[in-house]
Design a protein around this motif. Structure first.
Motif, mmCIF file in Angstrom:
data_model
loop_
_atom_site.group_PDB
_atom_site.id
_atom_site.type_symbol
_atom_site.label_atom_id
_atom_site.label_comp_id
_atom_site.label_asym_id
_atom_site.label_seq_id
_atom_site.Cartn_x
_atom_site.Cartn_y
_atom_site.Cartn_z
ATOM 1 N N THR A 112 -0.694 -0.615 5.823
ATOM 2 C CA THR A 112 -1.147 0.051 7.046
ATOM 3 C C THR A 112 -2.656 0.238 6.874
ATOM 4 O OG1 THR A 112 -0.562 2.099 5.895
ATOM 5 C CG2 THR A 112 0.998 1.292 7.542
ATOM 6 N N ASP B 11 1.449 6.152 5.718
ATOM 7 C CA ASP B 11 0.488 5.248 5.096
ATOM 8 C C ASP B 11 1.038 4.612 3.811
ATOM 9 O OD1 ASP B 11 -1.932 4.035 5.566
ATOM 10 O OD2 ASP B 11 -3.114 5.502 4.425
ATOM 11 N N GLU C 172 -9.564 3.759 2.058
ATOM 12 C CA GLU C 172 -9.021 3.866 0.697
ATOM 13 C C GLU C 172 -7.982 2.794 0.386
ATOM 14 O OE1 GLU C 172 -7.730 5.295 3.197
ATOM 15 O OE2 GLU C 172 -5.582 5.043 2.878
ATOM 16 N N LYS D 231 0.848 -1.205 0.000
ATOM 17 C CA LYS D 231 0.000 0.000 0.000
ATOM 18 C C LYS D 231 0.877 1.246 0.000
ATOM 19 C CE LYS D 231 -3.344 2.593 2.864
ATOM 20 N NZ LYS D 231 -4.187 2.586 4.075
#
Ligand code: BES
Ligand code: MN
Ligand code: ZN
Length: 499
Positions: free
Chosen positions: A376, A290, A351, A267
């Motif tokens: 994460t 993130d 998201e 991610k």
């Protein structure tokens, strides 16, 4: 730092410092005993006087010990012999590095690596010690005008092994430890970089640089290319940002072309504001982390390429920001993912799964043996496991087992959570094939994993939720480099290189 491996006796080392262990209840380790003998009971005397009780992580620095060729001897407390395990071994190494950095010693010979640690090999001891030492030297201060002054003359460490036939496996483990630590360092730096610097384009450039350095295949897909592929779930997240999204693909070929690759998907949300479902302000800066999943698969790729492992490995990184704005996705929007499944975006802050699902579908084209995504992903995972264990999910129990074992071996641990069908109900949507949230506050890490599982039917797959383990908050704030050790150990094991 320079490292070497040696087998020899402590009293004959011409180094600035020889490091030996002492157990509680006055029991000397073998190297300490040897030093004691040549010094005419000098060390036993000190212990008898009570200046070194062998308590865990206690240390005592001695100068000019009679009969030795070294300048200093560092005694390190190991605690009770019967309790001496992985954790105590790590603590002893950490205490050693701390003291050595406070002395004027240029080099040191560490005999702690000879200590038996239950069930662990000499390779394990050397690998872990190397990682610990290098990890503790990491600093991120490129944005400080004045760098912290450290008086660190220490430049060279020698790890000792008991027998000559341990030299070869120890050398290999040393190199593995260095590769893993360098991978972690890269992961930490990418995580720590501010989000105005480390945006999707920056991540893509880093991947290209790595491709060049290690001769990897690199492909960067831009928004147009993603549109052509139908990645409308990923693009929905990206549409609120002025930063262009990237899908980053790096491939390493260390084995026959016919061998199916492992694919790691990371991610890469370089900043997560939550989008229109805006996050609260407190600690929002931490959402620069993130993209730690992306950073960890890059770090793992670097470690694998450096070790030239005989495996095939591909990493896929969906990279984007998650921003609010006039073009941003609204709660209630319905998008069609690359897989054809439709998603009602009920919360724009969920998201991660929206970008991962398209990256996972994209992974099908590599005909993978195994796919592991790293993300994460959920605050709920932090609630469940805190900062100790990474959340682990898999659609195959043997894969989960292998990853748990790798985490255990690397002391970068994960915990297996369920993916039972019963949880799939949480994702029901009245209008689309699924919603992007579970609704309510229950089982948030699991419902996120369930969402991803709908895009991973065609291969063996595992999901690592690193929301609690990728970085630390508070005083020692910073990225941890996890789960690079877990992933690298898993790949080392697959390559048959874990001794
Ligand atoms: N990046 C966050 C997860 C996160 C939050 C990691 C805090 C570490 C600390 C993720 O994109 C997110 O916002 N998840 C939401 C999901 C929810 C809306 C279903 C969450 O966990 O609150
Ligand atoms: Mn979010
Ligand atoms: Zn996020």
């Amino acid at each position: 730092m320079e490292f070497s491996i040696k087998s020899g006796s402590p009293e004959k080392q011409r180094s600035a410092c020889v490091v030996v262990g002492v157990f509680e209840s006055r029991k000397l380790t073998l190297p300490a005993e040897l030093l004691d003998k040549v010094s005419g009971g000098y060390i036993a005397d000190i212990i008898r006087r009570g200046d070194m009780e062998g308590k865990p992580s206690s240390t005592l620095l001695l100068q000019n010990v009679p009969g030795t060729l070294c300048d200093r001897v560092l005694l390190v407390g190991l605690g009770k012999e019967k309790d001496f395990r992985e954790k105590e071994y790590g603590a002893a190494i950490a205490a050693t590095v701390k003291v050595l950095n406070e002395t004027g010693a240029f080099d040191a010979s560490i005999f702690l690596t000879e200590l038996p640690v239950r069930k662990r090999s000499v390779a394990w001891r050397i690998r872990q010690a190397t990682i610990l030492v290098l990890d503790s030297c990491y600093k991120f201060e490129q944005f400080k005008s004045k760098k912290e002054e450290v008086r660190r003359p220490l430049r060279k460490l020698t790890f000792s092994v008991e027998r000559r036939n341990e030299l070869a496996p120890a050398e290999e483990a040393l190199n593995q430890g260095i590769a893993i630590a360098e991978g972690m360092s890269m992961t930490k730096t990418l995580g720590n970089l501010p989000p105005n610097v480390c945006h999707p384009t920056y991540l893509a450039e880093q991947a290209q640089a790595m491709a060049k350095a290690f001769k990897l295949d690199c492909e960067i897909l831009d928004r147009d290319a993603m549109e052509k592929l139908g990645m409308y779930s990923l693009l929905a997240v990206a549409q609120g940002s002025h930063q262009p999204p990237k899908l980053i693909v790096l491939s390493y070929k260390g084995s026959k072309t016919s061998e199916k690759p492992v694919v790691l998907v990371g991610k890469g949300v370089t900043f997560d504001t939550g989008g229109i479902s805006l996050k609260p302000g407190a600690d929002m800066d931490e959402m620069k982390y993130d993209m730690c999943g992306a950073a960890s698969v890059l770090g793992t790729m670097q470690a694998v390429a450096r070790m030239a492992l005989p495996i095939n490995l591909t990493i896929v990184i969906p990279a984007t920001e998650n921003m609010p704005g006039g073009k941003a996705t609204r709660p209630g929007d319905i998008v069609t993912s690359m897989s054809g499944q439709t998603i009602e975006i009920l919360n724009t802050d969920a998201e991660g799964r929206l970008i991962l699902c398209d990256a996972l579908t994209y992974a099908e084209r590599f005909d993978p043996d195994t796919v592991i995504d790293v993300a994460t992903l959920t605050g709920a995972c932090v609630v469940a496991l805190g900062n100790v264990a990474t959340g682990l999910f898999a659609n195959k129990d043997s894969l989960a087992r292998e990853l748990l074992d790798a985490g255990d071996e690397a002391h970068d641990r994960a915990w297996h959570l369920p993916l039972w069908d019963d949880y799939q109900e949480l994702l029901k949507s009245p209008f689309a094939d699924m919603g992007n949230i579970g609704g309510g506050r229950s089982a948030g890490a699991i419902s996120a994993a369930c969402f991803l599982s709908r895009f991973t039917k065609k291969f063996d797959w595992a999901h690592l939720d690193i929301a609690g383990t990728a970085w630390k908050s508070g005083a020692g704030k910073g990225a941890t480099g996890r789960p690079v050790p877990l992933l690298t150990h898993y790949l080392l094991q697959r390559a048959g290189k874990l001794n």
